[in-house]
Design a protein around this motif. Structure first.
Motif, PDB file in Angstrom:
ATOM      1  N   ASN A 634      47.823 -46.825   5.864  1.00 19.07           N
ATOM      2  CA  ASN A 634      47.104 -47.729   4.487  1.00 19.07           C
ATOM      3  C   ASN A 634      47.982 -48.668   3.099  1.00 19.07           C
ATOM      4  O   ASN A 634      47.322 -49.805   3.422  1.00 19.07           O
ATOM      5  CB  ASN A 634      47.408 -46.293   3.740  1.00 19.07           C
ATOM      6  N   HIS A 639      42.494 -49.455   6.285  1.00 19.43           N
ATOM      7  CA  HIS A 639      42.303 -48.650   5.197  1.00 19.43           C
ATOM      8  C   HIS A 639      41.176 -47.047   6.156  1.00 19.43           C
ATOM      9  O   HIS A 639      41.344 -45.843   4.761  1.00 19.43           O
ATOM     10  CB  HIS A 639      41.423 -49.114   3.911  1.00 19.43           C
ATOM     11  N   GLN A 640      40.333 -47.499   6.650  1.00 18.33           N
ATOM     12  CA  GLN A 640      39.479 -45.803   6.707  1.00 18.33           C
ATOM     13  C   GLN A 640      40.469 -45.631   7.807  1.00 18.33           C
ATOM     14  O   GLN A 640      39.659 -43.966   7.979  1.00 18.33           O
ATOM     15  CB  GLN A 640      38.741 -47.115   7.871  1.00 18.33           C
ATOM     16  N   LEU A 678      39.327 -48.062   0.243  1.00 20.50           N
ATOM     17  CA  LEU A 678      37.376 -48.491   0.746  1.00 20.50           C
ATOM     18  C   LEU A 678      36.766 -49.199  -0.037  1.00 20.50           C
ATOM     19  O   LEU A 678      35.870 -48.961   0.231  1.00 20.50           O
ATOM     20  CB  LEU A 678      37.255 -47.405   1.670  1.00 20.50           C
TER      21      LEU A 678
END
Length: 819
Positions: A634, A639-640, A678
């Motif tokens: 992160n 992020h995903q 996200l």
């Protein structure tokens, strides 16, 4: 008989003689007679009006006061003592007294507190100010003699116009003297009567009972102000109508001013303030130090030298005996060592037989609050040999508190949401002087042995409490444990070391990193000396210290220590030992907190692979390693990938650890952070709210993890456009973090940064710029100029300034969020 009355009587006699007796030769001349008569009549009228004028100038139109320079009752002065130096740090108290003295009504003020706080000095200054305003001032010193007090108050009332005839009625028993005095004082305004050093209020009289009944010599119902000084601080003693001014030690700057007034050439203001802090702001101690430093022949001539000498010469400088103190209470009041003996003697006479030994027991502990639960009847009996029960210990503590010798921090204003935990604390000089007067080695050694046994029992009790029930007590016990380990070296050192380690673990669970650091350092020093640097216990203690430093935001020091420990673990235990894997994981976490995200991610991936191979995929350590890797992804902007990994960890932790385990709550918090990055702000806000509710329930409102959740929820609300709500929540978190973690902790700096961003979104651009500037300065000082957080802060300050100037649209860079 007044002057005008005497002239009238003389005229009547003349007229009578003129009419009824054989007149003298000159009386046959009518013109002469009537001329003399007229002249006498004019003189009589003049005296009459002059007497009325004098009466009008007296308080409330009564008898004019006798000049105080000529007043004495029973051979002692009723003038207030002179104040030899400027009174420092008591402006608020003097203002309260002055407002009452200058008002239209009257009342009763009790200046109360422990010996040595300057009650008499404050009263003398108030008396001087009252006299300067034209008030009639009478000073009475309590001499432990109710009859003498009655005579002094009667004399004061006589000064204020009480007729001699009324006093004669009291002397002959036709009226009560105390009632006659107060009936008169109730009708006279513009006076201040001081009764100094009423340390035995129950003896004031007349009769038995406390002043609170307002039937004795001390009453709040006069037309002027009655000011009493006393060591008794109880509202029950003085009643609901008395205004209690409970004196506290002087603030640091005021204490420094007292020292500089007495010895202006003894050093700088900072050095004076350091000495004032060392003396606990006690005016008696400050005056003793200032007097010593002002004497040209003293061995120590500077504030710094005096402070240093206190460590080795306390007995000579402040703990010396005064040969006259035992027989003369006034002498005892002026000597630091003896001033509190007066209160202890009075408590003993009043039946508080355990007050002195309990004070002595407390003095053997550290100068920090002590949990009330430690001071048990078993401890008192086990040390002193005196019979004690829970009730008699309660009574003794109440007596010490009543006389200002014992404080109860937090009793009046407990932390919101925190369990109420009783605390006991001595003023540092009370503690030091009391401990100094104990004989050594016995009974002191025996007492310390008993104290150590009860400290170990208290830690065992706290460590065995479920949830967070024992955390507040654990924080109070921490300062008293290092000395416990020192006293048990080498005897029982392993047991004492385990006691400190158990308490440190409880403090870690409570998020009390500062208190934990104290114990971790002491354990490491002890084991390095006793066991050697390569012993597994020593390595484990060094590893724990590195973690604690990281929790406190000391990331660089933590990384360096973790790297040292990892090298030692790999050499001593091997690369796959669980302790080695844990050490490698914690080094990666510290690197991430330092901003070395790629290096941290690589190390976390290595650790995760090793944990899955050595411990299996569902081991709690493996789950923690997977969570840490997701956090670092992160931070790297993945992020995903981070969200997917956090969801996997959350599912596994709910299955393995349960939904309310702190690690599970941490996974839920980290998933919410990833969702926010996200752009899924509503889901993130809802999940942060759920985590906050759970953490408040499981960990308590002030746990650092709870504060993190509140901070993260505020960020999510800001993303949703709820800027005012976000700013309010950020302000709350900032206040709590400053209180719990300190003003320079990285989490506190993060709160300040986030509040500045929310203020900018609200349009409060000037406030935002000022706060961003403060955050940048703090980051540069605490983390260094090149830390990623510092770079982010510098960017946001530039954007805030651009917004303030009205040019361009800023982009806020968010700081990373953790558990």
């Amino acid at each position: 008989m007044s002057g005008s009355s005497a002239v009238v009587a003389f005229l009547v006699a003349i007229v009578t003689n003129y009419v009824t007796a054989e007149p003298p030769g000159w009386a046959e001349n009518t013109i002469v007679v009537w001329s003399v008569f007229g002249a006498l009549a004019v003189v009589s009228l003049g005296l009459f009006f002059w007497e009325r004028r004098l009466a009008a100038g007296a308080p409330d139109g009564g008898r004019p006061p006798v000049p105080l320079g000529r007043v004495a009752a029973g051979g002692h002065s009723m003038n207030p003592p002179a104040v030899s130096a400027r009174v420092r740090g008591r402006e608020a108290e003097l203002e309260r007294i002055g407002a009452l003295v200058g008002g239209s009504g009257g009342g009763m003020v009790v200046v109360c507190g422990a010996g040595g706080l300057g009650k008499t000095t404050l009263a003398a200054e108030a008396a001087a100010q009252a006299r300067a305003r034209g008030r009639v001032v009478v000073w009475i010193r309590w001499r432990d003699d109710p009859e003498q007090l009655g005579q002094d108050l009667a004399q004061a009332a006589h000064i204020l116009g009480l007729p001699e005839s009324r006093l004669e009625e009291a002397r002959t028993g036709r009226v009560s003297l105390v009632d006659a005095v107060w009936e008169h004082l109730a009708g006279v305004k513009g006076w201040l009567i001081v009764v100094d050093n009423v340390d035995a209020p129950s003896r004031v009289g007349p009769g038995s009972g406390l002043p609170a009944a307002y039937r004795g010599w001390l009453r709040p119902h006069g037309g002027g102000v009655l000011l009493v000084t006393s060591r008794d601080t109880s509202g029950q003693t003085w009643g609901p109508d008395a205004d209690l001014l409970h004196l506290q030690p002087l603030a640091d700057d005021a204490g420094a001013a007292v020292l500089l007034d007495a010895a202006p050439h003894a050093g700088t203001g900072n050095e004076a303030q350091a000495l004032a802090v060392r003396l606990g702001g006690l005016p008696l101690g400050l005056n003793a130090a200032g007097t010593y430093l002002s004497v040209p022949t003293s061995r120590h001539r500077t504030f710094a030298a005096y402070q240093h000498a206190l460590e080795t010469e306390f007995a000579d400088l402040l703990g010396a005996e005064d040969p006259g103190a035992a027989a003369d209470p006034e002498a005892a009041r002026r000597v630091v060592r003896h001033t509190w003996d007066l209160s202890l003697d009075q408590l003993h006479r009043d039946g508080y037989t355990l007050a002195r030994p309990i004070l002595q027991l407390l003095s053997l502990l550290e100068p920090a609050p002590v949990p009330r639960t430690l001071m048990t009847a078993e401890l008192v009996t086990g040390t002193t040999g005196l019979p004690a029960t829970a009730a008699t210990v309660d009574t003794a503590l109440a007596g010490l508190h009543q006389y200002g010798l014992l404080h109860t921090p937090g009793a009046d204003e407990p932390e919101p949401g925190s369990p109420a935990v009783g605390q006991l604390q001595l003023h540092p000089l009370v503690r030091e002087v009391t401990a100094h007067t104990l004989t050594r080695p016995e009974p002191t050694t025996t007492w310390l042995t008993a104290i150590d046994e009860h400290l170990a029992q208290a830690v065992a009790t706290v460590a065995g409490m479920p949830g967070r029930a024992g955390w507040p007590t654990a924080r109070l016990l921490a300062p008293h444990l290092p000395a416990h380990l020192d006293r048990n070296t080498p005897h029982n050192s392993t047991t004492a070391r385990n006691t400190l380690d158990d308490l440190a673990n409880a403090l870690n669970a409570a998020g009390a990193a500062s208190e934990e650091l104290l114990l971790r350092r002491h354990i490491l020093d002890h084991e390095s000396t006793i066991l050697g640097p390569d012993h597994p216990h020593t390595l484990n203690s060094r590893h724990n210290l590195a973690n604690t430093l990281n929790d406190l935001g000391e990331h660089r020091r933590s990384v360096d220590l973790h790297q040292q420990v990892l090298t030692d673990y790999e050499r001593v235990l091997g690369p796959d030992h669980p302790h080695t894997l844990t050490s490698r994981s914690n080094l990666a976490a510290a690197l991430g907190d330092l901003g070395e995200h790629q290096q941290a991610a690589d190390l976390h991936q290595q650790v995760l692979t090793d944990y899955e191979r050595v411990l299996g995929p569902d081991h709690p350590h493996t789950l923690t390693s997977r969570n840490n890797l997701a956090n670092t992804l992160n931070d790297l902007g993945e992020h995903q990938q981070a969200a997917d990994l956090h969801q996997q960890v959350l599912t596994d932790r709910e299955r393995v650890l349960g939904p309310d385990h702190p690690d599970t709550l941490g996974s839920r918090n980290n998933l919410a952070n990833a969702l926010r990055n996200l752009g899924e702000h509503r889901r993130a806000a809802d999940l942060h709210q759920r985590v906050l509710t759970d953490r408040e329930r499981v960990l308590g409102p002030d746990h650092p993890h709870t504060l993190n959740s509140r901070h993260n929820l505020a960020n999510a609300l800001n993303d949703l456009g709820e800027h005012q709500q976000a700013a309010d929540l950020h302000q709350q978190v900032l206040t709590d973090r400053e209180r719990v973690l300190g003003p320079d902790h990285p989490h506190t700096l993060r709160s300040r940064h986030s509040l500045a961003a929310a203020l900018g979104d609200l349009g409060e651009h000037r406030q935002a710029v000022n706060l961003h500037q403060r955050v940048l300065t703090d980051y540069e000082r605490v983390l260094g100029p090149d830390h990623p957080h510092t770079l982010t802060s510098r960017n946001n300050l530039a954007a805030a300034r651009a917004r303030l100037a009205g040019s361009g649209r800023r982009r806020w860079w968010q700081l990373p969020r953790r558990m």
